[in-house]
Design an enzyme around this catalytic site. Structure first.
Site, PDB file in Angstrom:
ATOM      1  N   CYS A  51      36.063  38.122  33.887  1.00  0.00           N
ATOM      2  CA  CYS A  51      35.538  37.047  34.726  1.00  0.00           C
ATOM      3  C   CYS A  51      34.989  35.933  33.843  1.00  0.00           C
ATOM      4  O   CYS A  51      34.177  36.187  32.950  1.00  0.00           O
ATOM      5  CB  CYS A  51      34.432  37.591  35.624  1.00  0.00           C
ATOM      6  SG  CYS A  51      33.630  36.327  36.631  1.00  0.00           S
ATOM      7  N   CYS A  54      30.955  35.797  34.493  1.00  0.00           N
ATOM      8  CA  CYS A  54      29.976  36.799  34.050  1.00  0.00           C
ATOM      9  C   CYS A  54      30.508  37.744  32.987  1.00  0.00           C
ATOM     10  O   CYS A  54      29.752  38.564  32.469  1.00  0.00           O
ATOM     11  CB  CYS A  54      29.480  37.602  35.244  1.00  0.00           C
ATOM     12  SG  CYS A  54      30.702  38.766  35.889  1.00  0.00           S
ATOM     13  N   CYS A  69      54.819  32.587  41.342  1.00  0.00           N
ATOM     14  CA  CYS A  69      54.042  31.812  42.312  1.00  0.00           C
ATOM     15  C   CYS A  69      53.227  30.713  41.650  1.00  0.00           C
ATOM     16  O   CYS A  69      52.696  29.845  42.328  1.00  0.00           O
ATOM     17  CB  CYS A  69      53.134  32.724  43.131  1.00  0.00           C
ATOM     18  SG  CYS A  69      51.702  33.365  42.243  1.00  0.00           S
ATOM     19  N   CYS A 100      34.681  38.362  42.255  1.00  0.00           N
ATOM     20  CA  CYS A 100      34.116  39.232  41.235  1.00  0.00           C
ATOM     21  C   CYS A 100      32.962  40.013  41.842  1.00  0.00           C
ATOM     22  O   CYS A 100      32.051  39.434  42.428  1.00  0.00           O
ATOM     23  CB  CYS A 100      33.616  38.395  40.053  1.00  0.00           C
ATOM     24  SG  CYS A 100      32.721  39.374  38.819  1.00  0.00           S
ATOM     25  N   CYS A 103      29.394  38.940  39.950  1.00  0.00           N
ATOM     26  CA  CYS A 103      28.735  37.630  40.085  1.00  0.00           C
ATOM     27  C   CYS A 103      29.119  36.908  41.372  1.00  0.00           C
ATOM     28  O   CYS A 103      28.588  35.825  41.630  1.00  0.00           O
ATOM     29  CB  CYS A 103      29.026  36.746  38.883  1.00  0.00           C
ATOM     30  SG  CYS A 103      30.704  36.075  38.815  1.00  0.00           S
ATOM     31  N   HIS A 106      34.518  33.317  43.048  1.00  0.00           N
ATOM     32  CA  HIS A 106      35.839  33.315  43.693  1.00  0.00           C
ATOM     33  C   HIS A 106      36.915  33.426  42.619  1.00  0.00           C
ATOM     34  O   HIS A 106      36.922  32.665  41.650  1.00  0.00           O
ATOM     35  CB  HIS A 106      36.025  32.019  44.484  1.00  0.00           C
ATOM     36  CG  HIS A 106      37.412  31.828  45.012  1.00  0.00           C
ATOM     37  ND1 HIS A 106      37.860  32.456  46.157  1.00  0.00           N
ATOM     38  CD2 HIS A 106      38.452  31.085  44.556  1.00  0.00           C
ATOM     39  CE1 HIS A 106      39.127  32.110  46.380  1.00  0.00           C
ATOM     40  NE2 HIS A 106      39.510  31.275  45.427  1.00  0.00           N
ATOM     41  N   HIS A 109      43.257  35.217  45.775  1.00  0.00           N
ATOM     42  CA  HIS A 109      43.553  35.976  46.989  1.00  0.00           C
ATOM     43  C   HIS A 109      44.490  37.126  46.639  1.00  0.00           C
ATOM     44  O   HIS A 109      45.166  37.094  45.608  1.00  0.00           O
ATOM     45  CB  HIS A 109      44.206  35.075  48.043  1.00  0.00           C
ATOM     46  CG  HIS A 109      43.286  34.028  48.594  1.00  0.00           C
ATOM     47  ND1 HIS A 109      43.089  32.818  47.960  1.00  0.00           N
ATOM     48  CD2 HIS A 109      42.483  34.023  49.694  1.00  0.00           C
ATOM     49  CE1 HIS A 109      42.210  32.110  48.663  1.00  0.00           C
ATOM     50  NE2 HIS A 109      41.829  32.807  49.718  1.00  0.00           N
ATOM     51  N   ASP A 113      52.678  41.291  49.043  1.00  0.00           N
ATOM     52  CA  ASP A 113      54.081  41.066  48.676  1.00  0.00           C
ATOM     53  C   ASP A 113      54.318  41.326  47.183  1.00  0.00           C
ATOM     54  O   ASP A 113      55.217  40.749  46.583  1.00  0.00           O
ATOM     55  CB  ASP A 113      54.510  39.632  49.042  1.00  0.00           C
ATOM     56  CG  ASP A 113      53.646  38.582  48.363  1.00  0.00           C
ATOM     57  OD1 ASP A 113      52.823  38.933  47.478  1.00  0.00           O
ATOM     58  OD2 ASP A 113      53.778  37.391  48.705  1.00  0.00           O
ATOM     59  N   ARG A 121      49.853  41.739  45.348  1.00  0.00           N
ATOM     60  CA  ARG A 121      49.854  40.636  44.384  1.00  0.00           C
ATOM     61  C   ARG A 121      48.470  39.998  44.391  1.00  0.00           C
ATOM     62  O   ARG A 121      48.130  39.261  45.304  1.00  0.00           O
ATOM     63  CB  ARG A 121      50.921  39.603  44.747  1.00  0.00           C
ATOM     64  CG  ARG A 121      50.837  38.307  43.921  1.00  0.00           C
ATOM     65  CD  ARG A 121      52.029  37.394  44.159  1.00  0.00           C
ATOM     66  NE  ARG A 121      52.187  37.013  45.551  1.00  0.00           N
ATOM     67  CZ  ARG A 121      51.757  35.864  46.084  1.00  0.00           C
ATOM     68  NH1 ARG A 121      51.134  34.963  45.338  1.00  0.00           N
ATOM     69  NH2 ARG A 121      51.940  35.598  47.363  1.00  0.00           N
ATOM     70  N   CYS A 123      46.603  37.257  43.261  1.00  0.00           N
ATOM     71  CA  CYS A 123      46.979  35.908  42.828  1.00  0.00           C
ATOM     72  C   CYS A 123      45.691  35.214  42.392  1.00  0.00           C
ATOM     73  O   CYS A 123      44.867  34.842  43.231  1.00  0.00           O
ATOM     74  CB  CYS A 123      47.643  35.206  44.011  1.00  0.00           C
ATOM     75  SG  CYS A 123      48.190  33.546  43.678  1.00  0.00           S
TER      76      CYS A 123
HETATM   77 FE    FE Z   1      31.954  37.598  37.542  1.00  0.00          FE
END
Ligand code: FE
Length: 136
Positions: A51, A54, A69, A100, A103, A106, A109, A113, A121, A123
């Protein structure tokens, strides 16, 4: 690592000081980097993806695959507890957001598939990750 279970909570000012503007936009404002622009989409080296907020270990290179993708794509997280999944109904879609677990940042997603064996997946925005090459 005992800190895995500990949640990291920072003020927005602290996050802004710690992150680049793009990292902040993705991790803290649920932004999405433009496809095929991220630094790690085409990374094929062996190592670990952490991440960017963090430092928690999130994904392993062995689970990465070329989805086409435009974002780094993984079949599964390093550990199921490393990420959390949330229903996301923004933009008129029903998607599953991945964050995560430590922390709350974001990441991206997860879509149904992906290739076998998981069929998933993950992504994930490059900006949400840092990569550490495995030492030989
Ligand atoms: Fe994090």
């Amino acid at each position: 690592m005992s800190s895995k279970a500990e949640k990291i909570v920072r003020s927005d000012a602290e996050w802004r000081a710690a992150l680049s503007p793009e990292q902040h936009r993705v991790l803290r404002e649920k932004g999405t980097e433009r496809p095929f622009t991220g630094a790690l989409t085409e990374n094929h080296e062996t190592g670990n993806y952490h991440c960017a907020g963090c430092g928690a270990l999130l994904f392993l290179s062995g689970a990465k695959f070329d989805s086409g993708c435009g974002w780094p794509s993984f079949m599964l997280p390093a550990e199921s507890e490393a990420v959390e999944e949330h229903e996301d109904r923004s933009f008129g879609m029903r998607r599953i957001e991945v964050t995560c677990a430590r922390c709350g940042g974001h990441l991206g997603h997860v879509f149904p598939d992906g290739p076998p064996p998981t069929g998933l997946r993950y992504c994930i925005n490059s900006a949400a990750l840092t990569f550490t090459r495995q030492k030989a």
